[in-house]
Design a protein around this motif. Sequence first.
Motif, PDB file in Angstrom:
ATOM      1  N   VAL A   4       0.884  -1.157   0.000  1.00 38.14           N
ATOM      2  CA  VAL A   4       0.000   0.000   0.000  1.00 38.14           C
ATOM      3  C   VAL A   4       0.925   1.210   0.000  1.00 38.14           C
ATOM      4  N   ASN A   5       0.855   2.007  -1.066  1.00 37.81           N
ATOM      5  CA  ASN A   5       1.710   3.184  -1.213  1.00 37.81           C
ATOM      6  C   ASN A   5       0.859   4.445  -1.247  1.00 37.81           C
ATOM      7  N   VAL A   6       1.339   5.492  -0.606  1.00 36.68           N
ATOM      8  CA  VAL A   6       0.643   6.779  -0.616  1.00 36.68           C
ATOM      9  C   VAL A   6       1.529   7.797  -1.314  1.00 36.68           C
ATOM     10  N   VAL A  19       2.347   5.953   7.549  1.00 33.32           N
ATOM     11  CA  VAL A  19       3.558   5.761   6.758  1.00 33.32           C
ATOM     12  C   VAL A  19       3.196   5.698   5.275  1.00 33.32           C
ATOM     13  N   GLU A  20       4.127   6.100   4.425  1.00 32.34           N
ATOM     14  CA  GLU A  20       3.863   6.194   2.990  1.00 32.34           C
ATOM     15  C   GLU A  20       3.842   4.847   2.281  1.00 32.34           C
ATOM     16  N   SER A  21       4.466   3.831   2.864  1.00 32.30           N
ATOM     17  CA  SER A  21       4.511   2.524   2.217  1.00 32.30           C
ATOM     18  C   SER A  21       4.445   1.421   3.274  1.00 32.30           C
ATOM     19  N   GLN A  22       3.568   0.449   3.015  1.00 30.71           N
ATOM     20  CA  GLN A  22       3.446  -0.708   3.902  1.00 30.71           C
ATOM     21  C   GLN A  22       3.429  -1.969   3.053  1.00 30.71           C
ATOM     22  N   ASP A  50      -8.454  15.691  -2.132  1.00 28.76           N
ATOM     23  CA  ASP A  50      -9.228  14.568  -2.658  1.00 28.76           C
ATOM     24  C   ASP A  50      -8.331  13.345  -2.629  1.00 28.76           C
ATOM     25  N   PHE A  51      -8.946  12.189  -2.466  1.00 23.63           N
ATOM     26  CA  PHE A  51      -8.199  10.934  -2.362  1.00 23.63           C
ATOM     27  C   PHE A  51      -8.720   9.968  -3.408  1.00 23.63           C
ATOM     28  N   SER A  52      -7.805   9.269  -4.064  1.00 18.10           N
ATOM     29  CA  SER A  52      -8.190   8.231  -5.014  1.00 18.10           C
ATOM     30  C   SER A  52      -7.258   7.044  -4.841  1.00 18.10           C
ATOM     31  N   MET A  53      -7.738   5.881  -5.276  1.00 12.87           N
ATOM     32  CA  MET A  53      -6.948   4.664  -5.109  1.00 12.87           C
ATOM     33  C   MET A  53      -7.003   3.862  -6.398  1.00 12.87           C
ATOM     34  N   ASN A  61      -2.297   1.804  -4.694  1.00 14.29           N
ATOM     35  CA  ASN A  61      -1.699   3.141  -4.693  1.00 14.29           C
ATOM     36  C   ASN A  61      -2.770   4.160  -4.356  1.00 14.29           C
ATOM     37  N   ILE A  62      -2.496   4.961  -3.327  1.00 14.77           N
ATOM     38  CA  ILE A  62      -3.414   6.004  -2.905  1.00 14.77           C
ATOM     39  C   ILE A  62      -2.796   7.340  -3.281  1.00 14.77           C
TER      40      ILE A  62
END
Length: 68
Positions: A4-6, A19-22, A50-53, A61-62
């Motif tokens: 999961v990356n932000v 955290v930005e990456s898990q 705004d948030f998208s995935m 990826n978020i």
Amino acid sequence: MYKVNVSNPCSCFIRNGFVESQEFTTKEEAKEEANKLMQTMKSNFCQKHDFSMSEQFGDFNIYIKPRR
């Protein structure tokens, strides 16, 4: 491993200690965490973004973008 990356974390994201990456061992765990994170950001953050995935090869990826 599934991730999961932000991208482009905002101050609310950083202030909340995320955290930005898990990494996760199963795709289901990664998807569950990504959905949980999206819900938290949409309901608890300052509403300036705004948030998208998206999902790509089992990674989630978020994206955090400023509202227009």
